[in-house]
Motif scaffolding. Structure first.
Motif, PDB file in Angstrom:
ATOM      1  N   MET A   1       1.892   4.885  19.020  1.00  0.00           N
ATOM      2  CA  MET A   1       1.102   5.828  18.224  1.00  0.00           C
ATOM      3  C   MET A   1       1.022   5.361  16.763  1.00  0.00           C
ATOM      4  O   MET A   1       1.957   4.751  16.247  1.00  0.00           O
ATOM      5  N   ARG A   2      -0.084   5.652  16.135  1.00  0.00           N
ATOM      6  CA  ARG A   2      -0.274   5.219  14.749  1.00  0.00           C
ATOM      7  C   ARG A   2       0.724   5.908  13.826  1.00  0.00           C
ATOM      8  O   ARG A   2       1.059   7.056  14.025  1.00  0.00           O
ATOM      9  N   ARG A   3       1.163   5.202  12.777  1.00  0.00           N
ATOM     10  CA  ARG A   3       2.305   5.662  11.983  1.00  0.00           C
ATOM     11  C   ARG A   3       1.956   6.699  10.931  1.00  0.00           C
ATOM     12  O   ARG A   3       2.797   7.481  10.529  1.00  0.00           O
ATOM     13  N   PHE A   4       0.710   6.634  10.395  1.00  0.00           N
ATOM     14  CA  PHE A   4       0.415   7.371   9.160  1.00  0.00           C
ATOM     15  C   PHE A   4      -0.885   8.173   9.251  1.00  0.00           C
ATOM     16  O   PHE A   4      -1.724   7.945  10.124  1.00  0.00           O
ATOM     17  N   VAL A   5      -1.046   9.084   8.258  1.00  0.00           N
ATOM     18  CA  VAL A   5      -2.320   9.737   8.002  1.00  0.00           C
ATOM     19  C   VAL A   5      -2.642   9.506   6.523  1.00  0.00           C
ATOM     20  O   VAL A   5      -1.735   9.510   5.679  1.00  0.00           O
ATOM     21  N   ALA A   6      -3.909   9.285   6.210  1.00  0.00           N
ATOM     22  CA  ALA A   6      -4.308   9.052   4.811  1.00  0.00           C
ATOM     23  C   ALA A   6      -5.063  10.262   4.284  1.00  0.00           C
ATOM     24  O   ALA A   6      -5.802  10.915   5.026  1.00  0.00           O
ATOM     25  N   ALA A   7      -4.862  10.572   2.998  1.00  0.00           N
ATOM     26  CA  ALA A   7      -5.634  11.628   2.355  1.00  0.00           C
ATOM     27  C   ALA A   7      -6.290  11.077   1.104  1.00  0.00           C
ATOM     28  O   ALA A   7      -5.662  10.358   0.317  1.00  0.00           O
ATOM     29  N   ILE A   8      -7.561  11.411   0.943  1.00  0.00           N
ATOM     30  CA  ILE A   8      -8.294  11.061  -0.273  1.00  0.00           C
ATOM     31  C   ILE A   8      -8.404  12.339  -1.095  1.00  0.00           C
ATOM     32  O   ILE A   8      -8.923  13.343  -0.606  1.00  0.00           O
ATOM     33  N   ASP A   9      -7.869  12.309  -2.326  1.00  0.00           N
ATOM     34  CA  ASP A   9      -7.900  13.488  -3.205  1.00  0.00           C
ATOM     35  C   ASP A   9      -8.810  13.162  -4.389  1.00  0.00           C
ATOM     36  O   ASP A   9      -8.397  12.506  -5.343  1.00  0.00           O
ATOM     37  N   GLN A  10     -10.053  13.610  -4.295  1.00  0.00           N
ATOM     38  CA  GLN A  10     -11.024  13.344  -5.353  1.00  0.00           C
ATOM     39  C   GLN A  10     -10.930  14.497  -6.368  1.00  0.00           C
ATOM     40  O   GLN A  10     -11.570  15.527  -6.202  1.00  0.00           O
ATOM     41  N   GLY A  11     -10.135  14.329  -7.402  1.00  0.00           N
ATOM     42  CA  GLY A  11      -9.847  15.415  -8.340  1.00  0.00           C
ATOM     43  C   GLY A  11     -10.711  15.407  -9.583  1.00  0.00           C
ATOM     44  O   GLY A  11     -11.591  14.550  -9.737  1.00  0.00           O
ATOM     45  N   THR A  12     -10.452  16.350 -10.465  1.00  0.00           N
ATOM     46  CA  THR A  12     -11.234  16.478 -11.699  1.00  0.00           C
ATOM     47  C   THR A  12     -10.951  15.324 -12.655  1.00  0.00           C
ATOM     48  O   THR A  12     -11.874  14.807 -13.287  1.00  0.00           O
ATOM     49  N   THR A  13      -9.679  14.923 -12.747  1.00  0.00           N
ATOM     50  CA  THR A  13      -9.352  13.876 -13.708  1.00  0.00           C
ATOM     51  C   THR A  13      -9.187  12.514 -13.056  1.00  0.00           C
ATOM     52  O   THR A  13      -9.296  11.506 -13.728  1.00  0.00           O
ATOM     53  N   SER A  14      -8.898  12.505 -11.759  1.00  0.00           N
ATOM     54  CA  SER A  14      -8.663  11.215 -11.111  1.00  0.00           C
ATOM     55  C   SER A  14      -8.981  11.311  -9.633  1.00  0.00           C
ATOM     56  O   SER A  14      -9.145  12.402  -9.081  1.00  0.00           O
ATOM     57  N   SER A  15      -9.022  10.134  -9.003  1.00  0.00           N
ATOM     58  CA  SER A  15      -9.138  10.057  -7.546  1.00  0.00           C
ATOM     59  C   SER A  15      -7.870   9.383  -7.039  1.00  0.00           C
ATOM     60  O   SER A  15      -7.405   8.420  -7.643  1.00  0.00           O
ATOM     61  N   ARG A  16      -7.307   9.935  -5.975  1.00  0.00           N
ATOM     62  CA  ARG A  16      -6.071   9.403  -5.419  1.00  0.00           C
ATOM     63  C   ARG A  16      -6.260   9.137  -3.945  1.00  0.00           C
ATOM     64  O   ARG A  16      -7.060   9.817  -3.294  1.00  0.00           O
ATOM     65  N   CYS A  17      -5.511   8.199  -3.419  1.00  0.00           N
ATOM     66  CA  CYS A  17      -5.362   8.100  -1.971  1.00  0.00           C
ATOM     67  C   CYS A  17      -3.869   8.062  -1.705  1.00  0.00           C
ATOM     68  O   CYS A  17      -3.137   7.333  -2.387  1.00  0.00           O
ATOM     69  N   ILE A  18      -3.412   8.886  -0.778  1.00  0.00           N
ATOM     70  CA  ILE A  18      -1.995   8.924  -0.442  1.00  0.00           C
ATOM     71  C   ILE A  18      -1.850   8.767   1.065  1.00  0.00           C
ATOM     72  O   ILE A  18      -2.567   9.405   1.840  1.00  0.00           O
ATOM     73  N   VAL A  19      -0.922   7.891   1.451  1.00  0.00           N
ATOM     74  CA  VAL A  19      -0.609   7.670   2.864  1.00  0.00           C
ATOM     75  C   VAL A  19       0.685   8.419   3.165  1.00  0.00           C
ATOM     76  O   VAL A  19       1.692   8.230   2.475  1.00  0.00           O
ATOM     77  N   PHE A  20       0.641   9.317   4.159  1.00  0.00           N
ATOM     78  CA  PHE A  20       1.800  10.132   4.519  1.00  0.00           C
ATOM     79  C   PHE A  20       2.337   9.734   5.889  1.00  0.00           C
ATOM     80  O   PHE A  20       1.567   9.348   6.775  1.00  0.00           O
ATOM     81  N   ASP A  21       3.657   9.914   6.061  1.00  0.00           N
ATOM     82  CA  ASP A  21       4.228   9.736   7.391  1.00  0.00           C
ATOM     83  C   ASP A  21       4.387  11.097   8.071  1.00  0.00           C
ATOM     84  O   ASP A  21       4.022  12.132   7.505  1.00  0.00           O
ATOM     85  N   ARG A  22       4.965  11.090   9.269  1.00  0.00           N
ATOM     86  CA  ARG A  22       5.004  12.317  10.063  1.00  0.00           C
ATOM     87  C   ARG A  22       5.856  13.414   9.424  1.00  0.00           C
ATOM     88  O   ARG A  22       5.626  14.590   9.637  1.00  0.00           O
ATOM     89  N   SER A  23       6.843  13.014   8.607  1.00  0.00           N
ATOM     90  CA  SER A  23       7.679  14.022   7.951  1.00  0.00           C
ATOM     91  C   SER A  23       7.033  14.554   6.670  1.00  0.00           C
ATOM     92  O   SER A  23       7.622  15.378   5.972  1.00  0.00           O
ATOM     93  N   GLY A  24       5.820  14.085   6.360  1.00  0.00           N
ATOM     94  CA  GLY A  24       5.122  14.552   5.158  1.00  0.00           C
ATOM     95  C   GLY A  24       5.573  13.824   3.899  1.00  0.00           C
ATOM     96  O   GLY A  24       5.252  14.237   2.788  1.00  0.00           O
ATOM     97  N   ARG A  53     -16.657   4.329  -6.569  1.00  0.00           N
ATOM     98  CA  ARG A  53     -15.981   3.024  -6.724  1.00  0.00           C
ATOM     99  C   ARG A  53     -14.466   3.213  -6.848  1.00  0.00           C
ATOM    100  O   ARG A  53     -13.689   2.474  -6.246  1.00  0.00           O
ATOM    101  N   ASN A  54     -14.048   4.224  -7.615  1.00  0.00           N
ATOM    102  CA  ASN A  54     -12.604   4.486  -7.748  1.00  0.00           C
ATOM    103  C   ASN A  54     -11.999   4.870  -6.402  1.00  0.00           C
ATOM    104  O   ASN A  54     -10.876   4.479  -6.082  1.00  0.00           O
ATOM    105  N   THR A  55     -12.754   5.633  -5.619  1.00  0.00           N
ATOM    106  CA  THR A  55     -12.256   6.061  -4.311  1.00  0.00           C
ATOM    107  C   THR A  55     -12.056   4.854  -3.400  1.00  0.00           C
ATOM    108  O   THR A  55     -11.008   4.706  -2.761  1.00  0.00           O
ATOM    109  N   GLU A  56     -13.046   3.974  -3.370  1.00  0.00           N
ATOM    110  CA  GLU A  56     -12.909   2.740  -2.574  1.00  0.00           C
ATOM    111  C   GLU A  56     -11.693   1.950  -3.013  1.00  0.00           C
ATOM    112  O   GLU A  56     -10.922   1.451  -2.200  1.00  0.00           O
ATOM    113  N   PHE A  57     -11.519   1.854  -4.341  1.00  0.00           N
ATOM    114  CA  PHE A  57     -10.396   1.086  -4.878  1.00  0.00           C
ATOM    115  C   PHE A  57      -9.059   1.701  -4.450  1.00  0.00           C
ATOM    116  O   PHE A  57      -8.164   1.009  -3.969  1.00  0.00           O
ATOM    117  N   VAL A  58      -8.915   3.021  -4.611  1.00  0.00           N
ATOM    118  CA  VAL A  58      -7.597   3.631  -4.332  1.00  0.00           C
ATOM    119  C   VAL A  58      -7.278   3.617  -2.836  1.00  0.00           C
ATOM    120  O   VAL A  58      -6.108   3.549  -2.458  1.00  0.00           O
TER     121      VAL A  58
END
Ligand SMILES: Nc1ncnc2c1ncn2[C@@H]1O[C@H](COP(=O)(O)OP(=O)(O)OP(=O)(O)O)[C@@H](O)[C@H]1O
Ligand SMILES: [Mg+2]
Length: 499
Positions: A1-24, A53-58
């Protein structure tokens, strides 16, 4: 089974991408800020191409940070700054105007027109929202009225409207969709049917054909067709505040969280029936999982909290970083009699005063920049107290059983321990910070992971939530009430400034 889930957080001041494991827990993270554009007083814009562009980068950088590739990612979720409004060409994908940000007040006169003789509550029974510059519908109408040729192109079906979730999803997959939580912030969606309200759209003069299809917050929407996540399904979309509520495991009626970011947003889960506030709160969709019934929330939105810290840093130059405000504020014992009411976009919840503008009150020759730093932090805590008072009043009137034995907090400002202690003192309620304060991204990851079976149910979300630190109230009652009364006097000084 795949290890992670990714979230893209496109916020007011920044864009983030965070990779989470099963325990959060966070396995990888990348973040990039974008410029805030202020072309005129009261106007706030973002460049949507830069954000993409920032989203692609992160995305690439977060995968690298996690040592992962698309093959390790079970699903991706999107969460976003809400209400920020974009219109783009359906064929070329080019935005026809910069994104109009949620804080922008250019639609004040338009909102008054739309209110007509009924007043700002004209659409409240269907949308849960007062007519305000805050929401997307008036911003969209402004673009149609003010960008040359826009209305004709929209009526011909050549333009797409979207909030930032739709823009990012469209760029990633080519599909034009949104989720119920984002749609509930437009003023164009009916809270009961969870569909665009054709009558409101007609009165706003918005062609329904340019609106994205409304879907639930957790389901497989489409596969990513570009970049390092190619082939991964996008399976969760939530507005940032709803995502934080989900990420904080506020999954039962009566549970609430408060997020301290650019602004502050407190959401109270009210279950599967929308509750309409009598004390200045919004009614909004909290989340909808697959084809289950939607869950609603009462929300207290405060426009300016963390952004006041940025203003102290960028506009006044009193500190050189957001974190530097804490030692400066600690260098004095109290606010020295000074209050700052940051009504930069008028006042949002619970007062909804578009005519208000910011003030600094109580100035004497005694006051130093350290007192101002303290007043900046205290403004966040006082505004939160107002929202919680409103929430308590609504909860009591509606028999909601608000469980405010502790306040769950998250967001960038909760790193500030002086603020957290003052918040507990002003509320007279303990304040609790979870281990993962990136609850916005986590909530979007949960929504996506649930849809593909990476997590088996919402019990996994509850089990993953863990406490990091608690602040307990220690201020005498009379001191608390004196400070809050002075704050109230300061707020009254903001009224009636803008015409
Ligand atoms: N130590 C600190 N003390 C006070 N404020 C802080 C501190 N660190 C960060 N901040 C403020 O927190 C905010 C950033 O928080 P966060 O990253 O949660 O914001 P956000 O609202 O999620 O951003 P976005 O709007 O991009 O999503 C900024 O406005 C910043 O001024
Ligand atoms: Mg955020």
């Amino acid at each position: 089974m795949r290890r992670f889930v990714a979230a893209i957080d496109q916020g007011t001041t920044s864009s983030r991408c965070i990779v989470f494991d099963r325990s959060g827990r966070i396995a990888g993270l990348a973040q990039r800020e974008h410029e805030q554009l202020f072309p005129r007083p009261g106007w706030v814009e973002h460049d949507a191409e830069t954000i993409w562009r920032n989203t692609e980068f992160v995305i690439g950088a977060a995968l690298e940070d996690a040592g992962a590739s698309a093959a390790d990612i079970a699903a991706a979720g999107i969460t976003n700054q809400r209400e920020t409004t974009l219109v783009w060409d359906r064929t070329t994908g080019a935005p026809i105007h910069p994104a109009i940000v949620w804080q922008d007040t250019r639609t004040a006169a338009l909102c008054e027109d739309l209110a007509g003789t009924v007043g700002t509550s004209r659409y409240a029974d269907r949308t849960g929202l007062p007519l305000s510059t805050y929401f997307s519908g008036p911003k969209l109408r402004w673009i149609l009225d003010n960008v040359e040729g826009a209305r004709a192109r929209a009526e011909a079906g050549d333009l797409c409207f979207g909030t930032m979730d739709s823009w990012i999803l469209w760029k990633l997959t080519g599909h034009h969709l949104t989720d119920v939580t984002n749609a509930s912030r437009t003023m164009l969606m009916n809270l009961e049917t969870l569909q665009w309200d054709s009558q409101i759209c007609a009165e706003f003069q918005v062609p329904v054909s340019m609106l994205p299809q409304i879907r639930s917050s957790s389901e497989v929407y489409a596969e990513i067709s570009t970049g390092p996540l190619s082939g991964v399904p996008v399976a969760g979309i939530l507005g940032d505040q709803q995502a934080a509520t989900f990420g904080q495991a506020c999954l039962s009626p009566g549970e609430a969280k408060n997020t301290y970011g650019t602004g502050n947003f407190m959401l109270l889960n009210t279950g599967t029936t929308p509750v309409f506030s009598k004390h200045g709160l919004l009614t909004t969709v909290c989340y909808r999982l697959g084809d289950q019934p939607a869950v609603y929330a009462l929300e207290g939105s405060i426009a300016v909290t963390g952004s006041l810290v940025q203003w102290l840093r960028d506009n006044l130059g009193i500190v050189d970083s957001a974190a530097a405000i804490e030692p400066l504020a600690r260098s004095v014992d109290d606010n020295g009699g000074t209050y700052i009411v940051p009504a930069f976009s008028g006042l949002f919840a619970p007062r909804w005063r578009p005519d208000a503008r910011g003030v600094i009150t109580g100035l004497t020759r005694f006051v130093t920049k350290a007192h101002l730093a303290r007043a900046v932090l205290e403004a966040t805590a006082f505004q939160t107290r107002e929202v919680i008072d409103a929430m308590r009043a609504d909860a009591e009137a509606e028999n909601l059983g608000l469980e405010l034995t502790t306040l769950k907090v998250d967001g960038g400002m909760v790193a500030n321990e002086l603020l957290m202690q003052f918040q507990a003192d002003i509320l007279d309620v303990p304040v609790v910070r979870p281990v993962i304060t990136e609850t916005t991204a986590l909530g979007a990851a949960y929504a996506a992971g649930l849809a593909v079976g990476y997590w088996s149910g919402t019990d996994d979300i509850r089990a993953n939530w863990a406490e990091d630190k608690v602040w307990r109230p220690s201020m005498p009652d009379d001191e608390r009430e004196r400070l809050y009364a002075e704050w109230n006097k300061a707020v009254e000084r903001t009224y009636g400034w803008a015409d």
